[in-house]
Design an enzyme around this catalytic site. Structure first.
Site, PDB file in Angstrom:
ATOM      1  N   THR A 252       1.274 -10.861   6.447  1.00  0.00           N
ATOM      2  CA  THR A 252       1.589 -10.204   7.714  1.00  0.00           C
ATOM      3  C   THR A 252       2.024 -11.238   8.739  1.00  0.00           C
ATOM      4  O   THR A 252       1.316 -12.209   8.994  1.00  0.00           O
ATOM      5  CB  THR A 252       0.362  -9.425   8.226  1.00  0.00           C
TER       6      THR A 252
ATOM      7  N   HIS B  15      -1.707  -1.680  -1.558  1.00  0.00           N
ATOM      8  CA  HIS B  15      -2.725  -2.544  -0.962  1.00  0.00           C
ATOM      9  C   HIS B  15      -4.081  -1.839  -1.034  1.00  0.00           C
ATOM     10  O   HIS B  15      -4.376  -0.934  -0.266  1.00  0.00           O
ATOM     11  CB  HIS B  15      -2.353  -2.826   0.494  1.00  0.00           C
TER      12      HIS B  15
ATOM     13  N   ASN C 239      -8.979  -6.004   1.099  1.00  0.00           N
ATOM     14  CA  ASN C 239      -9.180  -6.559   2.442  1.00  0.00           C
ATOM     15  C   ASN C 239      -9.698  -5.571   3.484  1.00  0.00           C
ATOM     16  O   ASN C 239      -9.413  -5.681   4.670  1.00  0.00           O
ATOM     17  CB  ASN C 239      -7.890  -7.217   2.950  1.00  0.00           C
TER      18      ASN C 239
ATOM     19  N   TYR D 102      -9.085  -2.395   4.038  1.00  0.00           N
ATOM     20  CA  TYR D 102      -8.211  -1.345   4.579  1.00  0.00           C
ATOM     21  C   TYR D 102      -8.557   0.003   3.927  1.00  0.00           C
ATOM     22  O   TYR D 102      -9.575   0.146   3.261  1.00  0.00           O
ATOM     23  CB  TYR D 102      -6.750  -1.745   4.413  1.00  0.00           C
TER      24      TYR D 102
ATOM     25  N   ASN E  63     -12.368  -7.824   7.348  1.00  0.00           N
ATOM     26  CA  ASN E  63     -12.342  -6.605   8.163  1.00  0.00           C
ATOM     27  C   ASN E  63     -13.631  -5.801   8.065  1.00  0.00           C
ATOM     28  O   ASN E  63     -13.621  -4.577   7.988  1.00  0.00           O
ATOM     29  CB  ASN E  63     -11.123  -5.747   7.799  1.00  0.00           C
TER      30      ASN E  63
END
Length: 363
Positions: free
Chosen positions: A25, A174, A177, A179, A234
Site C-alpha cells: 500500500t 487478501h 493482516n 482485514y 491491525n
C-alpha cells in the site's frame, strides 16, 4: 538445484523467475481511487520480478480503509489499471490484482455517506488508519447482518472479473493482516452467533465462499490467496487454535485448484518467530505454488527455494527501494536504503525515483 532465478509455471502463468513483488500500500491513487500515471511508472520499473502482486485494491466503496488507495469496482478504475497492466506486460512481466476489503480497519471519513465500517463484529479495533488528517484511530464498526454477506461475496466476484478485464493475469484475495476475511476467521475478533461464527467451519465460511465465487468467475488457475496465520496486525489477536483453523481452511480450498498461496510467516513486517506455527504442515494441505513472505533476505530466499521449502519468495520493502531487485540479488549488489518517510502518500519522491544499479554507476 532450483534457484531463485529459475522460471516457474503457476496456474496459467509462466513466470521468468521466482521473485514476487509483495502487495504494498502506497496511498498515491488519483481522485476516485483511480491508479495514477505515477503508478504506471512505479510498476513498470519493477516488472523484472517473476510476479507482481498489486497494492491492495478495494472491491467496493465500503472496502476502503485508507486515504488514496485504488479500487476496482468501476470503469474508470479498470481503465486506470489497464494502463498499469499494459506496461508491465510490455516489459515482459506478469501481474495479479490483490482484492481487498478492510472491514473494521477504516474511518467514517473514508466510508460512503460517512457510515460506520462493517465487520464480523461491532467491536472497534485498537489501531489507526491513514486519512486526510494523518494517522487517526479507526472508527467503531457495525456487524454485518447475515443477509448482507452475499453482497460482500458478490463484490469480490465482480472485482475478479474486472481485474481480468483490466488486463491482470489473475488475482490474489487478501485474507491476511486483520482485514475483513481475517476478522471472520479468528475467534479473537469474530463474536457472531450465526452461520458465520462460532465453530472453525463457520468462521472459515466467508473465506471459502469468496474463493469459490472468484474461482467460478475467473478460474482457480488465475486465483491466489494471502494468509497470515499468527500476525497481530491491525489488532488481530491470536485465534484460540490457529493451526487447526488455517489447516482446515486451506484443506477446504483443494477442489478450487488455486494457482498459489502466499503466507506471511510470523508478524507482518516484524518478528518471524512471533508465535509458534507449523508452516510446513500448512503447506502439506495445499497443492498449488507456495509463496513465502516476511523478512526474507538474499541468502534466506536462496535457501528456501533450493531446499524446496518454498516455490517463490515475495519481497516487500526491498523492492520499494530497489526497482531492479532481481539483478541486485543475482549479482549480490548493494541495496538502496529505504526512505520510510515516503512510504505512504506523496508523489514521485520515494516512489519512482529510486536509482537502478546502472544509474548508481553513472552518479
Amino acid at each position: 538445484m532450483t534457484t531463485l532465478f529459475d522460471p516457474i509455471r503457476i496456474g496459467e502463468m509462466d513466470l521468468a523467475n521466482r521473485l514476487v513483488m509483495a502487495p504494498l500500500t502506497r496511498n498515491r491513487a488519483d481522485p476516485g481511487q483511480v491508479p495514477s500515471l505515477l503508478a504506471v511508472e512505479y510498476y513498470r520499473q519493477r516488472a523484472s520480478v517473476g510476479l507482481i502482486i498489486s497494492e491492495a485494491t478495494q472491491v467496493s466503496p465500503e472496502g476502503q480503509g485508507y486515504l488514496d488507495t485504488p479500487g476496482i469496482y468501476n470503469a474508470k478504475q479498470v481503465a486506470g489499471w489497464r494502463r498499469v497492466t499494459d506496461v508491465v506486460h510490455a516489459e515482459g512481466g506478469r501481474i495479479v490484482a490483490q482484492l481487498w476489503h478492510v472491514g473494521r480497519i477504516s474511518h467514517v471519513s473514508l466510508q460512503p455517506n460517512g457510515q460506520a465500517p462493517v465487520s464480523s463484529t461491532a467491536r472497534r479495533a485498537e489501531t489507526k488508519t491513514f486519512t486526510k488528517d494523518g494517522f487517526v484511530p479507526v472508527s467503531t464498526p457495525r456487524a454485518l447482518r447475515t443477509d448482507e454477506i452475499p453482497a460482500v461475496i458478490t463484490s469480490y466476484r465482480d472485482a475478479a472479473r474486472r481485474a481480468i478485464d483490466a488486463g491482470f493475469d489473475g488475482v490474489e484475495v487478501h485474507g491476511a493482516n486483520g482485514y475483513l476475511i481475517e476478522q471472520f476467521l479468528r475467534d479473537s475478533i469474530n463474536d457472531r452467533s450465526d452461520g458465520y461464527g462460532g465453530s472453525i467451519k463457520n468462521r472459515a465460511r466467508l473465506l471459502l465462499e469468496v474463493m469459490q465465487a472468484v474461482a467460478v468467475q475467473i478460474g482457480g488457475a488465475r486465483a491466489g490467496l494471502r494468509l497470515s496465520p499468527v500476525t497481530p496486525a491491525n489488532d488481530a489477536g491470536q485465534d484460540s487454535a490457529p493451526q487447526a483453523l488455517y489447516e482446515y481452511a486451506v484443506a477446504q480450498l483443494a477442489p478450487l485448484h488455486l494457482a498459489f498461496l502466499e503466507v506471511v510467516e510470523g508478524q507482518t513486517a516484524g518478528a518471524r518467530d512471533f508465535a509458534p506455527f507449523d508452516y510446513a504442515a500448512l503447506r502439506g494441505r495445499f497443492h498449488g505454488a507456495w509463496i513465502v513472505n516476511n523478512g526474507y533476505q538474499r541468502q534466506m530466499a536462496f535457501e528456501a527455494i533450493a531446499s524446496g521449502a518454498a516455490d517463490l519468495v515475495s519481497f516487500g520493502r526491498p523492492i520499494i527501494s530497489n526497482p531492479d531487485l532481481v539483478r541486485r540479488l543475482r549479482e549480490n549488489a548493494p541495496l538502496n536504503a529505504l526512505d520510510t518517510k515516503t512510504l505512504y502518500g506523496g508523489g514521485a519522491k520515494g516512489y519512482t525515483d529510486y536509482p537502478t544499479l546502472d544509474q548508481c554507476a553513472m552518479a
